[in-house]
Design an enzyme around this catalytic site. Structure first.
Site, PDB file in Angstrom:
ATOM      1  N   GLY A  23       0.841  -1.184   0.000  1.00 48.91           N
ATOM      2  CA  GLY A  23       0.000   0.000   0.000  1.00 48.91           C
ATOM      3  C   GLY A  23       0.874   1.231   0.000  1.00 48.91           C
ATOM      4  O   GLY A  23       1.914   1.261   0.669  1.00 48.91           O
ATOM      5  N   PRO A  46       1.071  -6.853   3.052  1.00 49.67           N
ATOM      6  CA  PRO A  46       2.223  -7.101   3.919  1.00 49.67           C
ATOM      7  C   PRO A  46       2.755  -5.828   4.581  1.00 49.67           C
ATOM      8  O   PRO A  46       2.989  -5.795   5.788  1.00 49.67           O
ATOM      9  CB  PRO A  46       3.246  -7.713   2.963  1.00 49.67           C
ATOM     10  N   GLU A  47       2.975  -4.780   3.797  1.00 53.88           N
ATOM     11  CA  GLU A  47       3.345  -3.477   4.361  1.00 53.88           C
ATOM     12  C   GLU A  47       2.692  -2.371   3.555  1.00 53.88           C
ATOM     13  O   GLU A  47       2.402  -2.545   2.366  1.00 53.88           O
ATOM     14  CB  GLU A  47       4.866  -3.258   4.353  1.00 53.88           C
ATOM     15  N   SER A  48       2.484  -1.239   4.222  1.00 54.02           N
ATOM     16  CA  SER A  48       2.002  -0.027   3.555  1.00 54.02           C
ATOM     17  C   SER A  48       2.948   1.117   3.903  1.00 54.02           C
ATOM     18  O   SER A  48       3.428   1.223   5.044  1.00 54.02           O
ATOM     19  CB  SER A  48       0.577   0.321   3.992  1.00 54.02           C
ATOM     20  N   HIS A  77      10.275  -3.495  -0.288  1.00 59.45           N
ATOM     21  CA  HIS A  77       9.347  -3.525  -1.419  1.00 59.45           C
ATOM     22  C   HIS A  77       8.409  -2.320  -1.397  1.00 59.45           C
ATOM     23  O   HIS A  77       8.015  -1.811  -2.451  1.00 59.45           O
ATOM     24  CB  HIS A  77       8.564  -4.844  -1.456  1.00 59.45           C
TER      25      HIS A  77
END
Length: 302
Positions: A23, A46-48, A77
């Site tokens: 995100g 998974p991560e933002s 990422h």
């Protein structure tokens, strides 16, 4: 009603529905930490990454990273995804220079590689790598990550490595063993929390055609059962290769790392490791694809 621009960017791939989804919220200056965490939980990726103005004289943006459950200091990422978005949707490509992010672990410059006027790849230079010992029962670690003790590759030591986040590196003999790993997430999460470990990272040189190294990454301690394609962990792994003497000194090494295949989200990382100086320099690059663009609606009283 507050409208917040939100993007879903698949990183380390040129294709939608592959690589690692991140995100990206490019206009996060008015958001509170609580709102950032709530948005990351709502996106459930998974991560933002949340971008805001930076007071640092050498930085273009301040960036913060959240999993669905907690803030982390660095995410590779999501940095790639944020850079791709800024370059292709926010006019940064026209500036003709790298983007510099201020993170919790330091400044991360990201170079933009362009061919025929189109962005091909973004490459971040991570902070200096470090490696340290950890006293663990390796058979227990093998059980927790879901492989057999004999699958461990004793040519490489099991150690902790970092280029911003702390990763437990688990050497494995074959890709087949990595692919069939079924971790005991509750126990692995407890182990990682005990030692302040961000992710447990399985790696092998028995890679598919076109790759040098193949990896898989589990992060239950931070709310991610499996992270598809990890820029931070693979950067730390590449630093480990250099610091432990598995890459020749005084040279520039190119590694192509594959990850995500076991999840049906294959991704490719291109890593350059410079070993000529006092400390190895790690550059991790890849492409990305903006898969979703939209707006999140927040109530003003939240």
């Amino acid at each position: 009603m507050k409208l917040v621009n939100v993007y879903h960017v698949d990183a380390f791939t040129k294709d939608p529905f592959a690589g690692n989804p991140a995100g990206v919220v490019p206009d996060a200056d008015t958001l509170t930490v609580q709102q950032m965490q709530q948005i990351a939980n709502e996106l459930n990726l998974p991560e933002s990454a949340f971008l805001m103005q930076s007071d640092h004289p050498e930085a273009d943006y301040r960036i913060r990273y959240f999993t669905p459950t907690t803030e982390i200091n660095f995410c590779g990422h999501a940095t790639v995804g944020s850079s791709w978005l800024l370059a292709t949707e926010r006019g940064w490509l026209e500036k003709g220079r790298p983007i510099v992010f201020e993170t919790n672990v330091g400044l991360i410059p990201v170079a933009l590689e362009v061919e025929a006027g189109k962005l091909q790849k973004v490459t971040m230079t991570q902070i200096s790598p470090s490696v340290r010992e950890i006293d663990l029962n390796q058979e227990e670690v093998a059980r927790m990550v879901g492989i057999r003790p004999e699958d461990l590759d004793d040519r490489y030591p099991m150690k902790l490595a970092s280029t911003g986040g702390l990763h437990l590196l688990v050497p494995v003999r074959t890709r087949e063993a990595i692919d069939r790993a079924i971790p005991v997430l509750s126990e692995l999460g407890a182990l990682n929390k005990e030692h302040g470990i961000t992710t447990t990272h399985l790696f092998t040189w028995d890679a598919p055609e076109g790759y040098d190294v193949y990896t898989r990454d589990f992060a239950p301690a931070i709310g991610i059962p499996e992270d598809p394609v990890t820029g931070a962990a693979n950067g730390a792994l590449s630093g480990y290769f250099a610091l432990e003497g598995f890459l020749g000194e005084g040279e520039i090494h190119q590694l192509v790392i594959g990850q995500g295949h076991a999840m049906g989200r294959p991704g490719t990382l291109t890593v350059t490791v410079e070993t000529a100086g006092a400390d190895p320099v790690i550059h991790v690059g890849g492409a990305a694809h903006i898969t979703i663009a939209g707006q999140l609606r927040l109530r003003e009283d939240l």
